[in-house]
Design a protein around this motif. Sequence first.
Motif, PDB file in Angstrom:
ATOM      1  N   GLY A  61       6.190   5.824  -2.517  1.00 33.64           N
ATOM      2  CA  GLY A  61       6.317   7.063  -1.758  1.00 33.64           C
ATOM      3  C   GLY A  61       5.125   7.422  -0.900  1.00 33.64           C
ATOM      4  N   GLY A  62       4.291   6.458  -0.538  1.00 40.31           N
ATOM      5  CA  GLY A  62       3.178   6.753   0.360  1.00 40.31           C
ATOM      6  C   GLY A  62       1.965   5.908   0.057  1.00 40.31           C
ATOM      7  N   VAL A  63       0.961   6.025   0.929  1.00 37.38           N
ATOM      8  CA  VAL A  63      -0.251   5.219   0.777  1.00 37.38           C
ATOM      9  C   VAL A  63      -1.017   5.662  -0.472  1.00 37.38           C
ATOM     10  CG1 VAL A  63      -2.417   4.539   1.899  1.00 37.38           C
ATOM     11  CG2 VAL A  63      -0.359   4.899   3.263  1.00 37.38           C
ATOM     12  N   ILE A  64      -1.464   4.692  -1.261  1.00 38.02           N
ATOM     13  CA  ILE A  64      -2.196   4.938  -2.517  1.00 38.02           C
ATOM     14  C   ILE A  64      -1.438   5.912  -3.412  1.00 38.02           C
ATOM     15  CG2 ILE A  64      -4.468   5.422  -3.526  1.00 38.02           C
ATOM     16  CD1 ILE A  64      -5.775   4.766  -0.997  1.00 38.02           C
ATOM     17  N   GLU A  93       0.820  -1.224   0.000  1.00 44.36           N
ATOM     18  CA  GLU A  93       0.000   0.000   0.000  1.00 44.36           C
ATOM     19  C   GLU A  93       0.852   1.272   0.000  1.00 44.36           C
ATOM     20  OE1 GLU A  93      -2.627   0.525   3.329  1.00 44.36           O
ATOM     21  OE2 GLU A  93      -1.010   1.097   4.684  1.00 44.36           O
ATOM     22  N   ALA A  94       2.112   1.161   0.441  1.00 44.28           N
ATOM     23  CA  ALA A  94       2.925   2.376   0.566  1.00 44.28           C
ATOM     24  C   ALA A  94       4.018   2.460  -0.496  1.00 44.28           C
ATOM     25  CB  ALA A  94       3.530   2.458   1.954  1.00 44.28           C
ATOM     26  N   ALA A  95       3.942   1.605  -1.522  1.00 48.15           N
ATOM     27  CA  ALA A  95       4.967   1.634  -2.567  1.00 48.15           C
ATOM     28  C   ALA A  95       4.923   2.946  -3.334  1.00 48.15           C
ATOM     29  CB  ALA A  95       4.745   0.469  -3.524  1.00 48.15           C
TER      30      ALA A  95
END
Lengths: 109, 463
Positions: B193-196, B189-191
């Motif tokens: 550079g962050g969530v979504i 989910e955090a690929a």
Amino acid sequence: MKKAVSVMVLVAVAALTIFCFGSVASAGEEIKMVGVITKIDIAGKDAKTATATLKDNKTEQLVVITVEDDLTLDKFKDHRIVEGDEIRCKYEVIDGKNVSKLFRKTAGC
Amino acid sequence: MKMTKAIAAALGLALTATTVLAAGVHPGKESIEKSGYKGPETCEECHPGSAKGFLDTVHWKHASKVTNVEGIDAKVEYGMKNRIYVMCNGNDIVNNLKEIPKSPVTGKSKFSGCNTCHPGNHLSDVGSTGAAAEAAVDCLVCHSTDYDFRQRKPFKNEKGEVVMGQDRSTKAALAIGKPTVKNCMVCHEAAGGGVIVKRGFSFTKDTDAHAAKGMVCVDCHKAKDHKMPTGHDPNNWANDGVFVSCADTSCHGVKPHKDADLNRHCAKIACQTCHIPRTGGAFAKDFTVWEQTPDKFYEPTTLKKEANETTPVYAWYNGTVKNTPHFIGPKGSKKDGKSKITPFKIFQGKAYYNKQTGELLSMDFAQPMSDGDTRAGVLSAAKTLGLKNPEKIAKEAVPGWQTIYFGSNHLVTKTKALYCANCHAPNGVLNFKDLGYSDKEIVKLTSPELFMEKLAQKQKEEW
């Protein structure tokens, strides 16, 4: 005359204050903020609610957010979200509480 | 008599195992409670060879041979280990997990690296092999529902090496089982550079029809020997050689609808086109300009939306991929007999290009994360990759854009799926002209004549 001017100034200041900060306090409106978690309060593994205190990056004010969604509660419980994490948050003021509508870590890989 | 006893014993064991599995409890609890959890060697008592086998998967190697992408060497393995593209601009090699230089403002440092999600301990890193690597596999981060993520943090050992911690507690080991959505999402989910950000989806009952039915990621991505089936995302190159499709006989089959007209569409239209009408996540990033964050470190400038907040683009896709310094996306056409109209999440990223060769350059994030100096990041990466004249390359590097078509394979909906008039109308979601249809064909394809009688009848029945 001086008294009348003072009253007018006071009224103007009061109106300006309401205009500037009215939106922060109004219920039902979604407020956005980014801040760092200074404290998480959660009562054990079965807790259905928790509070997280965020230090607003812009105002440096502490804002207590009530978290009720299962996904975020689970992240508190297994420590995927911990104190010191920066959070992007949307909340609504409901019955005097800042209830989270979105609570996400800003960081990723 | 002996035979009878043996059969009775076997039946007893089978019954016990069946009961345990039916109750959703992973067998072996008593053994773990008695002996404690010692890492993969504990798992190997019942799953011999698993750790060694796992070292040969994409989850461990972050790379594989790739056969469907143009312009790359078929003998070389590619993946987040070594790829250079503008969603990440770094990779496991140039952005190996390390302590970044101290911020000139705060004097603080932090750990950062693309391989922070690698399920090893960093001493045994991406693609490592041998006994030490087998012993370093973090089985529980994917298989435990009671993992304490305070343990999974990077730290420096007594030799000054960066180690990724693991939760190897008995408590975590007693909560093992098939990976849950949470287990997968810890990393996925955090690929980017962050969530979504990267994929642009969330897998919840509110956003995905499969999640609403209680399904988990591995119900579709059903691994065998830890080899994980994936789709054919133009930007997700590494694969374990096994693939998943909606049309698999165990899922929806090649005739998934009751209506023959809808099933006819399946020959030319990917399921995702109608059933994943929205996307989300990051749509643009600038790696040449990093923004200072409140902690005084820097991050690449990123524009993003929530899941289901952006619309996909549609293109013919035959499963092969065009790959140039400025474009990564689907190949295909209306005429090749293999392509289907498929939705994609569009992403555009700005990064530095080699002035001499025109190739996209990679960036080591350590320096820009500390002080925003992006050319220093290019220089460090050029040195790590052994490019000639790295100083000259970094100094002369030219900013430019790359467009990437990401597969849009989640956020599945049944109730909000596109219907006839969403596409077959003059202002429909498909641009038939761009998709290669003639003016004459477009007139026919955008007329209600196609569905008027049928939908009128259906409407009458419904009301």
